[in-house]
Write a protein that holds these residues in place. Structure first.
Motif, short mmCIF file in Angstrom:
data_model
loop_
_atom_site.label_atom_id
_atom_site.label_comp_id
_atom_site.label_asym_id
_atom_site.label_seq_id
_atom_site.Cartn_x
_atom_site.Cartn_y
_atom_site.Cartn_z
N UNK A 243 0.83 -1.21 0.00
CA UNK A 243 0.00 0.00 0.00
C UNK A 243 0.87 1.26 0.00
N UNK A 244 1.97 1.23 0.73
CA UNK A 244 2.88 2.38 0.74
C UNK A 244 3.50 2.61 -0.64
N UNK A 245 3.88 1.53 -1.32
CA UNK A 245 4.46 1.65 -2.66
C UNK A 245 3.44 2.23 -3.64
N UNK A 246 2.20 1.75 -3.55
CA UNK A 246 1.15 2.25 -4.43
C UNK A 246 0.91 3.74 -4.19
N UNK A 247 0.88 4.11 -2.92
CA UNK A 247 0.67 5.52 -2.57
C UNK A 247 1.80 6.40 -3.10
N UNK A 248 3.04 5.93 -2.95
CA UNK A 248 4.18 6.69 -3.46
C UNK A 248 4.11 6.84 -4.97
N UNK A 249 3.72 5.75 -5.64
CA UNK A 249 3.61 5.79 -7.10
C UNK A 249 2.53 6.76 -7.56
N UNK A 250 1.40 6.74 -6.89
CA UNK A 250 0.29 7.62 -7.27
C UNK A 250 0.65 9.09 -7.09
N UNK A 251 1.39 9.39 -6.04
CA UNK A 251 1.73 10.79 -5.73
C UNK A 251 2.97 11.28 -6.47
N UNK A 252 3.53 10.44 -7.34
CA UNK A 252 4.81 10.79 -7.97
C UNK A 252 4.70 11.80 -9.10
N UNK A 254 1.62 14.45 -11.63
CA UNK A 254 0.22 14.88 -11.84
C UNK A 254 -0.61 13.83 -12.57
N UNK A 255 0.00 13.14 -13.53
CA UNK A 255 -0.72 12.13 -14.30
C UNK A 255 -1.13 10.95 -13.41
N UNK A 260 -4.85 7.85 -9.96
CA UNK A 260 -5.19 7.39 -8.62
C UNK A 260 -6.56 7.85 -8.18
N UNK A 261 -6.91 9.08 -8.56
CA UNK A 261 -8.24 9.61 -8.21
C UNK A 261 -9.33 8.79 -8.88
N UNK A 262 -9.10 8.44 -10.16
CA UNK A 262 -10.09 7.64 -10.89
C UNK A 262 -10.21 6.23 -10.31
#
Length: 336
Positions: A243-252, A254-255, A260-262
């Protein structure tokens, strides 16, 4: 139905303990008896609307803390919330006891004041483990680091009863944790337990490797407490890491933030499925009474669902069912 709740159990007691139990009283129509320090619990109760609810408080002047030695504290703190609650269960004043406090303390107090169901060699700590096909029931996860084949057989019997009656799984599949799926694999304990499970009359499906647990290979999986505890803690760590890796990837970028929002609804569904709070608590199987345990970090949702688990276990007659099947198992083994 009367359920005693350890108001001094959680890491943040008594706020989540009280809030969750009041929520459960309203949602699940149960009578709640809080056990804990009156001067601490009463102010928290005063924050809630208790109209129409059957809620009371039994004073207990002591608390078994998380860092205390379980067995020593169980013997010395005779007016702790755990001991007072367990005594109420033993006397029949309540139908179940729920605590998210020191798990070793709950185990020690239960053994000291409730004792084991006749014929049960060792009680087992359990965990509901999410899988691709739903959930599986894993035990032991910490009560018995060293086990004998008979212990694991009884874990399987008790786990099957709980899975069928409380989790609603018909004819649950049973497996044993091993380092290979073929019969004959595993250490001495696994090899000696395998034929007992095979001849038990349970729906035994064989050995389960680590990958098989999450794949949903079986509904009830047994192992010694050392291995089970490692499995659970490792899984918790891996889930948090992913989950931490996914979060880091999503916030990396604007795209990826937009993506991640979708995908947020899908992430929320996954998070809920893996959330221990949805199960709330799990039973301490083998002791002579319905005892439900939970994480010390439990919030009000987890507490509420732990009380729901207690209610279900009582309604389904889990203790009597375990008592019957253990007696039948012992009678069958003595007749051979």
């Amino acid at each position: 139905m009367k359920i005693a709740v350890d108001a001094m159990g959680s890491d943040s007691h008594p706020q989540p303990d009280v809030e969750g139990a009041v929520w459960a009283a309203r949602e699940h129509d149960v009578k709640i008896i809080f056990v804990g320090k009156q001067n601490i619990v009463e102010p928290e109760l005063a924050k809630h609307d208790l109209s129409g609810l059957d809620i009371s408080l039994v004073h207990a002047s002591e608390v078994i803390e998380m860092k205390e030695h379980p067995a020593a504290a169980a013997k010395s703190k005779k007016d702790s919330s755990m001991v007072v609650g367990m005594r109420m269960l033993k006397k029949g004043d309540v139908d179940a006891f729920v605590s998210v406090g020191n798990s070793g303390g709950v185990l020690a107090v239960a053994l000291l004041y409730l004792g084991r169901i006749k014929g049960v060699k060792r009680p087992a700590l359990s965990a509901v483990f999410p899988t691709r096909k739903g959930n599986c029931f894993l035990l032991d996860v910490g009560a018995n680091t060293d086990c004998k084949p008979m212990y694991l057989l009884q874990f399987a019997i008790m786990g099957s009863v709980y899975a069928e009656r409380v989790l609603g799984i018909t004819n649950p599949r049973v497996a044993i944790v091993s380092n290979g799926e073929e019969e004959g694999k595993g250490n001495t304990l696994v090899q000696e337990t395998y034929p007992l499970l095979k001849a038990s009359g349970l729906n035994f499906v064989g050995n389960a490797e680590g990958k098989d647990i999450a794949a949903g290979f079986a509904d009830v999986i047994v192992t010694d407490g050392f291995t089970g505890n490692v499995v659970v803690k490792f899984a918790e760590g891996v889930a948090g890491f992913i989950f931490d890796l996914i979060k880091e990837g999503i916030l990396s970028s604007p795209v990826t933030k937009l993506g991640g929002l979708l995908a947020q609804p899908a992430f929320m569904q996954i998070k809920k499925r893996l959330d221990y709070r949805e199960y709330g608590g799990v039973p301490l199987l083998g002791v002579d009474g319905t005892v439900i345990m939970g994480h010390g970090r439990s919030d009000s949702l987890a507490i509420k669902n732990a009380i729901r688990a207690a209610k279900q276990a009582v309604e389904k007659g889990t203790i009597d069912a375990i008592r019957d099947v253990i007696a039948q198992s012992l009678a069958a083994s003595s007749a051979v």
